[in-house]
Enzyme design. Structure first.
Site, PDB file in Angstrom:
ATOM      1  N   ASP A   1      -5.530  -1.480 -19.141  1.00  0.00           N
ATOM      2  CA  ASP A   1      -4.562  -0.383 -19.227  1.00  0.00           C
ATOM      3  C   ASP A   1      -4.742   0.467 -20.492  1.00  0.00           C
ATOM      4  O   ASP A   1      -3.779   1.016 -21.033  1.00  0.00           O
ATOM      5  CB  ASP A   1      -3.121  -0.914 -19.172  1.00  0.00           C
ATOM      6  CG  ASP A   1      -2.813  -1.629 -17.871  1.00  0.00           C
ATOM      7  OD1 ASP A   1      -3.417  -1.278 -16.851  1.00  0.00           O
ATOM      8  OD2 ASP A   1      -1.974  -2.549 -17.884  1.00  0.00           O
TER       9      ASP A   1
ATOM     10  N   ASN B   1      -6.475   4.280 -12.220  1.00  0.00           N
ATOM     11  CA  ASN B   1      -5.443   3.297 -11.910  1.00  0.00           C
ATOM     12  C   ASN B   1      -4.083   3.919 -12.192  1.00  0.00           C
ATOM     13  O   ASN B   1      -3.961   4.820 -13.025  1.00  0.00           O
ATOM     14  CB  ASN B   1      -5.637   2.046 -12.777  1.00  0.00           C
ATOM     15  CG  ASN B   1      -4.645   0.944 -12.425  1.00  0.00           C
ATOM     16  OD1 ASN B   1      -4.314   0.750 -11.255  1.00  0.00           O
ATOM     17  ND2 ASN B   1      -4.169   0.221 -13.430  1.00  0.00           N
TER      18      ASN B   1
ATOM     19  N   ARG C   1     -15.218 -14.191 -10.699  1.00  0.00           N
ATOM     20  CA  ARG C   1     -14.816 -12.778 -10.825  1.00  0.00           C
ATOM     21  C   ARG C   1     -16.019 -11.863 -10.632  1.00  0.00           C
ATOM     22  O   ARG C   1     -15.939 -10.837  -9.956  1.00  0.00           O
ATOM     23  CB  ARG C   1     -14.162 -12.536 -12.186  1.00  0.00           C
ATOM     24  CG  ARG C   1     -13.462 -11.180 -12.287  1.00  0.00           C
ATOM     25  CD  ARG C   1     -12.768 -11.022 -13.630  1.00  0.00           C
ATOM     26  NE  ARG C   1     -11.842 -12.108 -13.903  1.00  0.00           N
ATOM     27  CZ  ARG C   1     -10.601 -12.173 -13.430  1.00  0.00           C
ATOM     28  NH1 ARG C   1     -10.137 -11.205 -12.643  1.00  0.00           N
ATOM     29  NH2 ARG C   1      -9.826 -13.201 -13.719  1.00  0.00           N
TER      30      ARG C   1
ATOM     31  N   ASN D   1       1.394   3.309  -2.554  1.00  0.00           N
ATOM     32  CA  ASN D   1       0.628   4.320  -3.282  1.00  0.00           C
ATOM     33  C   ASN D   1      -0.617   4.736  -2.501  1.00  0.00           C
ATOM     34  O   ASN D   1      -1.005   5.905  -2.521  1.00  0.00           O
ATOM     35  CB  ASN D   1       0.239   3.807  -4.668  1.00  0.00           C
ATOM     36  CG  ASN D   1       1.235   4.218  -5.732  1.00  0.00           C
ATOM     37  OD1 ASN D   1       1.576   5.385  -5.861  1.00  0.00           O
ATOM     38  ND2 ASN D   1       1.720   3.242  -6.494  1.00  0.00           N
TER      39      ASN D   1
ATOM     40  N   LYS E   1       8.645   3.842  -8.520  1.00  0.00           N
ATOM     41  CA  LYS E   1       7.717   3.853  -7.389  1.00  0.00           C
ATOM     42  C   LYS E   1       7.725   5.210  -6.689  1.00  0.00           C
ATOM     43  O   LYS E   1       6.662   5.736  -6.308  1.00  0.00           O
ATOM     44  CB  LYS E   1       8.089   2.744  -6.393  1.00  0.00           C
ATOM     45  CG  LYS E   1       7.140   2.616  -5.221  1.00  0.00           C
ATOM     46  CD  LYS E   1       5.751   2.205  -5.659  1.00  0.00           C
ATOM     47  CE  LYS E   1       5.695   0.787  -6.160  1.00  0.00           C
ATOM     48  NZ  LYS E   1       4.306   0.352  -6.484  1.00  0.00           N
TER      49      LYS E   1
ATOM     50  N   MET F   1      -4.189  -6.121  -7.658  1.00  0.00           N
ATOM     51  CA  MET F   1      -3.681  -7.112  -8.605  1.00  0.00           C
ATOM     52  C   MET F   1      -4.762  -8.064  -9.103  1.00  0.00           C
ATOM     53  O   MET F   1      -4.458  -9.109  -9.665  1.00  0.00           O
ATOM     54  CB  MET F   1      -2.536  -7.901  -7.967  1.00  0.00           C
ATOM     55  CG  MET F   1      -1.368  -7.031  -7.513  1.00  0.00           C
ATOM     56  SD  MET F   1      -0.731  -5.953  -8.835  1.00  0.00           S
ATOM     57  CE  MET F   1      -0.015  -7.174  -9.932  1.00  0.00           C
TER      58      MET F   1
ATOM     59  N   ILE G   1      -7.694  -8.412 -11.779  1.00  0.00           N
ATOM     60  CA  ILE G   1      -8.272  -7.794 -12.975  1.00  0.00           C
ATOM     61  C   ILE G   1      -9.779  -7.715 -12.810  1.00  0.00           C
ATOM     62  O   ILE G   1     -10.439  -8.709 -12.480  1.00  0.00           O
ATOM     63  CB  ILE G   1      -7.913  -8.598 -14.239  1.00  0.00           C
ATOM     64  CG1 ILE G   1      -6.397  -8.541 -14.482  1.00  0.00           C
ATOM     65  CG2 ILE G   1      -8.658  -8.047 -15.453  1.00  0.00           C
ATOM     66  CD1 ILE G   1      -5.938  -9.386 -15.655  1.00  0.00           C
TER      67      ILE G   1
ATOM     68  N   GLY H   1       0.775  -1.238   0.000  1.00  0.00           N
ATOM     69  CA  GLY H   1       0.000   0.000   0.000  1.00  0.00           C
ATOM     70  C   GLY H   1       0.800   1.277   0.000  1.00  0.00           C
ATOM     71  O   GLY H   1       0.358   2.271   0.579  1.00  0.00           O
TER      72      GLY H   1
ATOM     73  N   ALA I   1       8.404   8.022  -8.122  1.00  0.00           N
ATOM     74  CA  ALA I   1       7.703   8.921  -9.038  1.00  0.00           C
ATOM     75  C   ALA I   1       6.187   8.728  -8.953  1.00  0.00           C
ATOM     76  O   ALA I   1       5.420   9.700  -9.022  1.00  0.00           O
ATOM     77  CB  ALA I   1       8.191   8.683 -10.465  1.00  0.00           C
ATOM     78  N   GLU I   2       5.760   7.482  -8.806  1.00  0.00           N
ATOM     79  CA  GLU I   2       4.327   7.208  -8.679  1.00  0.00           C
ATOM     80  C   GLU I   2       3.728   7.943  -7.491  1.00  0.00           C
ATOM     81  O   GLU I   2       2.622   8.484  -7.559  1.00  0.00           O
ATOM     82  CB  GLU I   2       4.095   5.700  -8.512  1.00  0.00           C
ATOM     83  CG  GLU I   2       4.362   4.878  -9.746  1.00  0.00           C
ATOM     84  CD  GLU I   2       4.161   3.392  -9.482  1.00  0.00           C
ATOM     85  OE1 GLU I   2       3.633   3.039  -8.402  1.00  0.00           O
ATOM     86  OE2 GLU I   2       4.530   2.586 -10.349  1.00  0.00           O
TER      87      GLU I   2
ATOM     88  N   HIS J   1      -0.185   2.875 -13.420  1.00  0.00           N
ATOM     89  CA  HIS J   1       0.511   1.794 -14.106  1.00  0.00           C
ATOM     90  C   HIS J   1       1.980   2.167 -14.284  1.00  0.00           C
ATOM     91  O   HIS J   1       2.284   3.309 -14.674  1.00  0.00           O
ATOM     92  CB  HIS J   1      -0.136   1.553 -15.479  1.00  0.00           C
ATOM     93  CG  HIS J   1       0.483   0.424 -16.230  1.00  0.00           C
ATOM     94  ND1 HIS J   1       0.265  -0.897 -15.903  1.00  0.00           N
ATOM     95  CD2 HIS J   1       1.324   0.417 -17.297  1.00  0.00           C
ATOM     96  CE1 HIS J   1       0.937  -1.665 -16.731  1.00  0.00           C
ATOM     97  NE2 HIS J   1       1.597  -0.904 -17.594  1.00  0.00           N
TER      98      HIS J   1
ATOM     99  N   SER K   1       2.074   6.084 -15.342  1.00  0.00           N
ATOM    100  CA  SER K   1       0.906   6.733 -15.935  1.00  0.00           C
ATOM    101  C   SER K   1      -0.302   6.532 -15.030  1.00  0.00           C
ATOM    102  O   SER K   1      -0.507   5.447 -14.493  1.00  0.00           O
ATOM    103  CB  SER K   1       0.574   6.140 -17.310  1.00  0.00           C
ATOM    104  OG  SER K   1       1.677   6.164 -18.181  1.00  0.00           O
TER     105      SER K   1
END
Length: 324
Positions: free
Chosen positions: A149, A111, A69, A19, A175, A94, A96, A17, A177-178, A113, A140
């Site tokens: 994506d 999101n 799902r 981010n 990371k 993680m 989808i 966690g 930079a994110e 990426h 991004s």
């Protein structure tokens, strides 16, 4: 930004966690555009959940193991809505998402990426960038759509790739930079519904899509009319004019009776604007969290039809009048 209501954001995570933490602590700075109302995970042991609990953020955890799902997505969706979230931020989630879940939140789910999309969607982004001989990797932030994506990119940051970089060394810098990128982009995105420039351009795109129209000014404010010197106005853009708190688009109604009915039925959406209201124009409030842009489009088209000649109106398929 501080004068606007803060967006309520749910963050979906699967790991430690970092981010999520960047988003959380940015949300506690003065003037923040959003607050985090839920941290949810498909892994009950995810480290992000412990951090969220320590910071008094509500959490929800449900393992996807043994679930379809669709069923797991439905459970996550229910938790997000119960928390009152208006937006969702995926932060190392993680799992989808199924197409139905992505469509439910399209335009409201972001999101992050670890590549410069559209380069390298999916996994192993850093090794793929190095193998390709790229000079830069990066991150991004994009909108989530059913295609993986592939949603609109809202912001990017570039990170140089050194001659001695490995996927791990590059990943560590990306990371960092994110953590700078995600809070800024999320803040800008959730607050743009209160930004007059953004709202004007969205109205303009709808108005100018109608046949034979042009953008002009009226009494110093943006307006839209039929093209030509004698073309009649069908919409005006109002940015908190005459002391009202609204950013709005003004459109023609059939008259005072309909105008009064609209304002009485839904005062959060419709109001009687100064000066224009005397001629039966209605104000449609845009600086609110729940704008229905299909409704705005309907009123722009209807107002346009009230001034367009029959030959021009016949070129535009009509909408069902009972829709709004």
């Amino acid at each position: 930004m501080a004068d606007n209501p803060r967006a309520k954001v749910a963050v979906l995570v699967s790991g430690t966690g970092t981010n999520m933490a960047a988003l959380l602590y940015a949300s506690r700075l003065p003037g923040a555009a959003y607050e985090i109302v839920l941290v949810a995970s498909n892994d009950p042991e995810a480290g992000a959940l412990a951090l969220a609990r320590a910071e008094s953020i509500p959490t929800f955890a449900l393992s996807h193991r043994g679930m379809t799902r669709a069923d797991h997505d439905a459970a996550m969706d229910a938790a997000i809505r119960y928390a009152g979230a208006t937006h969702v931020a995926l932060a190392g989630y993680m799992r989808i998402l199924g197409d139905e879940m992505a469509r439910k939140w399209e335009g409201w789910m972001l999101n992050i990426h670890p590549s410069l999309l559209p380069l390298y969607p999916g996994l192993d982004t850093h090794s793929r960038a190095i193998a390709a001989g790229d000079t830069h990797g990066g991150a991004s932030v994009h909108l989530v759509i059913p295609e993986l994506d592939a949603g609109e990119v809202l912001g990017q940051v570039r990170v140089a790739i050194g001659a001695d970089d490995t996927p791990d060394t590059l990943a560590r810098r990306v990371k960092i930079a994110e953590h700078q990128l995600y809070p800024r982009v999320l803040s800008e995105y959730v607050s743009r519904g209160y930004d007059a420039d953004y709202l004007l351009e969205r109205v303009a795109a709808l108005a100018l899509a109608l046949p034979g129209t042009e953008r002009t000014t009226s009494h110093g404010s943006p307006a839209f009319k039929l093209a030509g010197k004698s073309g009649k106005f069908f919409a005006h853009f109002s940015d908190r004019h005459h002391g009202v708190p609204h950013i709005a688009v003004l459109a023609k109604t059939s008259g005072q009776e309909e105008l009064a009915q609209l304002c009485e039925r839904d005062p959060a959406t419709f109001y009687k604007p100064a000066y224009y209201g005397a001629s039966g124009w209605v104000g449609i409030v845009l600086n609110r969290a729940d704008v229905d842009w299909s409704q705005v489009e309907y009123w722009l088209e209807r107002s346009w039809r009230s001034v367009a000649p029959k030959r021009l109106a016949a070129t535009q398929p009509g909408r069902e009048p009972e829709a709004y």
